[in-house]
Design a protein around this motif. Structure first.
Motif, PDB file in Angstrom:
ATOM      1  N   ILE A  24       0.845  -1.204   0.000  1.00 40.70           N
ATOM      2  CA  ILE A  24       0.000   0.000   0.000  1.00 40.70           C
ATOM      3  C   ILE A  24       0.880   1.254   0.000  1.00 40.70           C
ATOM      4  N   LEU A  25       1.933   1.245   0.801  1.00 40.08           N
ATOM      5  CA  LEU A  25       2.839   2.391   0.841  1.00 40.08           C
ATOM      6  C   LEU A  25       3.537   2.595  -0.510  1.00 40.08           C
ATOM      7  N   VAL A  26       3.884   1.499  -1.170  1.00 36.06           N
ATOM      8  CA  VAL A  26       4.509   1.599  -2.498  1.00 36.06           C
ATOM      9  C   VAL A  26       3.515   2.202  -3.491  1.00 36.06           C
ATOM     10  N   ILE A  27       2.292   1.714  -3.471  1.00 36.49           N
ATOM     11  CA  ILE A  27       1.259   2.208  -4.388  1.00 36.49           C
ATOM     12  C   ILE A  27       1.007   3.700  -4.172  1.00 36.49           C
ATOM     13  N   LEU A  28       1.032   4.120  -2.910  1.00 36.25           N
ATOM     14  CA  LEU A  28       0.797   5.531  -2.579  1.00 36.25           C
ATOM     15  C   LEU A  28       2.071   6.379  -2.682  1.00 36.25           C
ATOM     16  N   HIS A  29       3.176   5.749  -3.101  1.00 36.98           N
ATOM     17  CA  HIS A  29       4.467   6.429  -3.243  1.00 36.98           C
ATOM     18  C   HIS A  29       4.950   7.027  -1.916  1.00 36.98           C
ATOM     19  N   LEU A  30       4.658   6.335  -0.840  1.00 32.93           N
ATOM     20  CA  LEU A  30       5.095   6.774   0.483  1.00 32.93           C
ATOM     21  C   LEU A  30       6.224   5.906   1.026  1.00 32.93           C
ATOM     22  N   ASP A  31       6.615   4.890   0.278  1.00 30.69           N
ATOM     23  CA  ASP A  31       7.596   3.927   0.765  1.00 30.69           C
ATOM     24  C   ASP A  31       8.991   4.505   0.964  1.00 30.69           C
ATOM     25  N   THR A  32       9.280   5.652   0.377  1.00 34.03           N
ATOM     26  CA  THR A  32      10.609   6.255   0.533  1.00 34.03           C
ATOM     27  C   THR A  32      10.686   7.218   1.718  1.00 34.03           C
ATOM     28  N   GLN A  33       9.573   7.462   2.364  1.00 33.94           N
ATOM     29  CA  GLN A  33       9.569   8.325   3.546  1.00 33.94           C
ATOM     30  C   GLN A  33      10.291   7.618   4.685  1.00 33.94           C
ATOM     31  N   LEU A  58      17.890   3.072  -6.545  1.00 33.23           N
ATOM     32  CA  LEU A  58      19.235   3.524  -6.900  1.00 33.23           C
ATOM     33  C   LEU A  58      19.213   4.986  -7.365  1.00 33.23           C
ATOM     34  N   GLU A  59      18.153   5.378  -8.050  1.00 34.69           N
ATOM     35  CA  GLU A  59      18.026   6.780  -8.473  1.00 34.69           C
ATOM     36  C   GLU A  59      17.864   7.695  -7.259  1.00 34.69           C
ATOM     37  N   LEU A  60      17.094   7.254  -6.275  1.00 37.30           N
ATOM     38  CA  LEU A  60      16.962   8.038  -5.037  1.00 37.30           C
ATOM     39  C   LEU A  60      18.319   8.171  -4.343  1.00 37.30           C
ATOM     40  N   ALA A  61      19.092   7.092  -4.354  1.00 39.02           N
ATOM     41  CA  ALA A  61      20.439   7.146  -3.771  1.00 39.02           C
ATOM     42  C   ALA A  61      21.305   8.135  -4.543  1.00 39.02           C
ATOM     43  N   ARG A  62      21.178   8.150  -5.872  1.00 40.30           N
ATOM     44  CA  ARG A  62      21.938   9.094  -6.706  1.00 40.30           C
ATOM     45  C   ARG A  62      21.589  10.531  -6.321  1.00 40.30           C
ATOM     46  N   GLN A  63      20.307  10.798  -6.140  1.00 39.86           N
ATOM     47  CA  GLN A  63      19.871  12.150  -5.773  1.00 39.86           C
ATOM     48  C   GLN A  63      20.431  12.554  -4.414  1.00 39.86           C
ATOM     49  N   ASP A  64      20.465  11.619  -3.482  1.00 40.73           N
ATOM     50  CA  ASP A  64      21.052  11.905  -2.164  1.00 40.73           C
ATOM     51  C   ASP A  64      22.537  12.228  -2.290  1.00 40.73           C
ATOM     52  N   MET A  65      23.229  11.483  -3.145  1.00 42.29           N
ATOM     53  CA  MET A  65      24.668  11.719  -3.334  1.00 42.29           C
ATOM     54  C   MET A  65      24.927  13.076  -3.990  1.00 42.29           C
ATOM     55  N   ILE A  66      24.074  13.442  -4.925  1.00 42.79           N
ATOM     56  CA  ILE A  66      24.202  14.761  -5.561  1.00 42.79           C
ATOM     57  C   ILE A  66      24.000  15.847  -4.508  1.00 42.79           C
ATOM     58  N   ALA A  67      23.009  15.661  -3.641  1.00 43.26           N
ATOM     59  CA  ALA A  67      22.735  16.635  -2.583  1.00 43.26           C
ATOM     60  C   ALA A  67      23.908  16.751  -1.607  1.00 43.26           C
ATOM     61  N   GLN A  68      24.695  15.674  -1.496  1.00 44.77           N
ATOM     62  CA  GLN A  68      25.871  15.683  -0.617  1.00 44.77           C
ATOM     63  C   GLN A  68      27.113  16.213  -1.336  1.00 44.77           C
ATOM     64  N   HIS A  69      26.916  16.697  -2.563  1.00 43.76           N
ATOM     65  CA  HIS A  69      27.985  17.292  -3.373  1.00 43.76           C
ATOM     66  C   HIS A  69      29.116  16.312  -3.683  1.00 43.76           C
ATOM     67  N   MET A  70      28.755  15.066  -3.926  1.00 47.41           N
ATOM     68  CA  MET A  70      29.763  14.085  -4.332  1.00 47.41           C
ATOM     69  C   MET A  70      30.090  14.303  -5.805  1.00 47.41           C
ATOM     70  N   SER A  71      31.293  13.957  -6.200  1.00 51.36           N
ATOM     71  CA  SER A  71      31.695  14.095  -7.606  1.00 51.36           C
ATOM     72  C   SER A  71      30.995  13.020  -8.437  1.00 51.36           C
ATOM     73  N   GLN A  72      30.912  13.244  -9.730  1.00 54.39           N
ATOM     74  CA  GLN A  72      30.240  12.278 -10.613  1.00 54.39           C
ATOM     75  C   GLN A  72      30.940  10.919 -10.572  1.00 54.39           C
ATOM     76  N   GLU A 105      27.547   1.732  -8.648  1.00 54.81           N
ATOM     77  CA  GLU A 105      27.955   0.418  -9.159  1.00 54.81           C
ATOM     78  C   GLU A 105      28.112  -0.575  -8.005  1.00 54.81           C
ATOM     79  N   MET A 106      28.704  -0.111  -6.918  1.00 48.71           N
ATOM     80  CA  MET A 106      28.845  -0.962  -5.738  1.00 48.71           C
ATOM     81  C   MET A 106      27.456  -1.310  -5.176  1.00 48.71           C
ATOM     82  N   ASN A 107      26.544  -0.332  -5.147  1.00 47.13           N
ATOM     83  CA  ASN A 107      25.187  -0.576  -4.662  1.00 47.13           C
ATOM     84  C   ASN A 107      24.464  -1.601  -5.536  1.00 47.13           C
ATOM     85  N   ARG A 108      24.650  -1.512  -6.862  1.00 45.88           N
ATOM     86  CA  ARG A 108      24.020  -2.474  -7.772  1.00 45.88           C
ATOM     87  C   ARG A 108      24.505  -3.895  -7.488  1.00 45.88           C
ATOM     88  N   LYS A 109      25.813  -4.035  -7.276  1.00 46.90           N
ATOM     89  CA  LYS A 109      26.393  -5.354  -7.049  1.00 46.90           C
ATOM     90  C   LYS A 109      25.985  -5.946  -5.697  1.00 46.90           C
TER      91      LYS A 109
END
Length: 158
Positions: free
Chosen positions: A22-31, A99-113, A121-125
């Motif tokens: 239900i949380l996934v359907i309502l897009h609340l699962d990332t809270q 993984l995209e949400l993790a990417r956005q968090d990393m961008i917000a933390q000012h990590m280099s590309q 890549e490590m997260n995917r593996k």
């Protein structure tokens, strides 16, 4: 004697899985609050399992009641991990979304590309091993604590 831990473990796991869907359907699962929503349900399931066991076995000791509560948590952990793995296997886009949400968090933390690419890549593996490990570890740790509470409550109700 009926195995209360299996019955209540199945019921508890199904409630957690349905609520998670239900949380996934309502897009609340990332809270942040949604990630821990299963813990109060696990607490209730373990306590109810302990009470049911103590009512069934009038000679039950604190230890046997605790063991029933912990076994309930084990059943919940195994079923919810299998359910979560199934969701990610059937719907690989859900994994990519995380993984995209993790990417956005990393961008917000000012990590280099290059750091972001390396980390993703490590997260995917390690996605499934980490998901399985944390999906079993946390319910068992909390389940042990909840089983202590459940055994205490059930022992007082005897």
């Amino acid at each position: 004697m009926e195995k209360k831990h299996v019955k209540y473990g199945l019921i508890t796991a199904l409630v957690i899985i349905v609520l998670s869907l239900i949380l996934v359907i309502l897009h609340l699962d990332t809270q942040s609050w949604a990630k821990m929503i299963g813990m109060p349900i696990l607490l209730i399931g373990v306590i109810v399992s302990c009470i049911a066991y103590a009512k069934q076995d009038k000679t039950a000791t604190f230890g046997t009641i605790f063991a029933t509560g912990f076994r309930t948590a084990v059943v919940v952990a195994l079923i919810t991990v299998m359910g979560t793995a199934l969701v990610y296997i059937v719907n690989p886009a859900a994994r990519e979304h995380n993984l995209e949400l993790a990417r956005q968090d990393m961008i917000a933390q000012h990590m280099s590309q290059s750091q972001i690419d390396e980390q993703l890549e490590m997260n995917r593996k390690s996605f499934f091993p980490v998901m399985i490990g944390t999906g079993i570890f946390y319910p068992l740790v909390f389940g042990a604590v909840f089983a202590l509470v459940g055994a205490a409550v059930a022992s007082r109700k005897k």
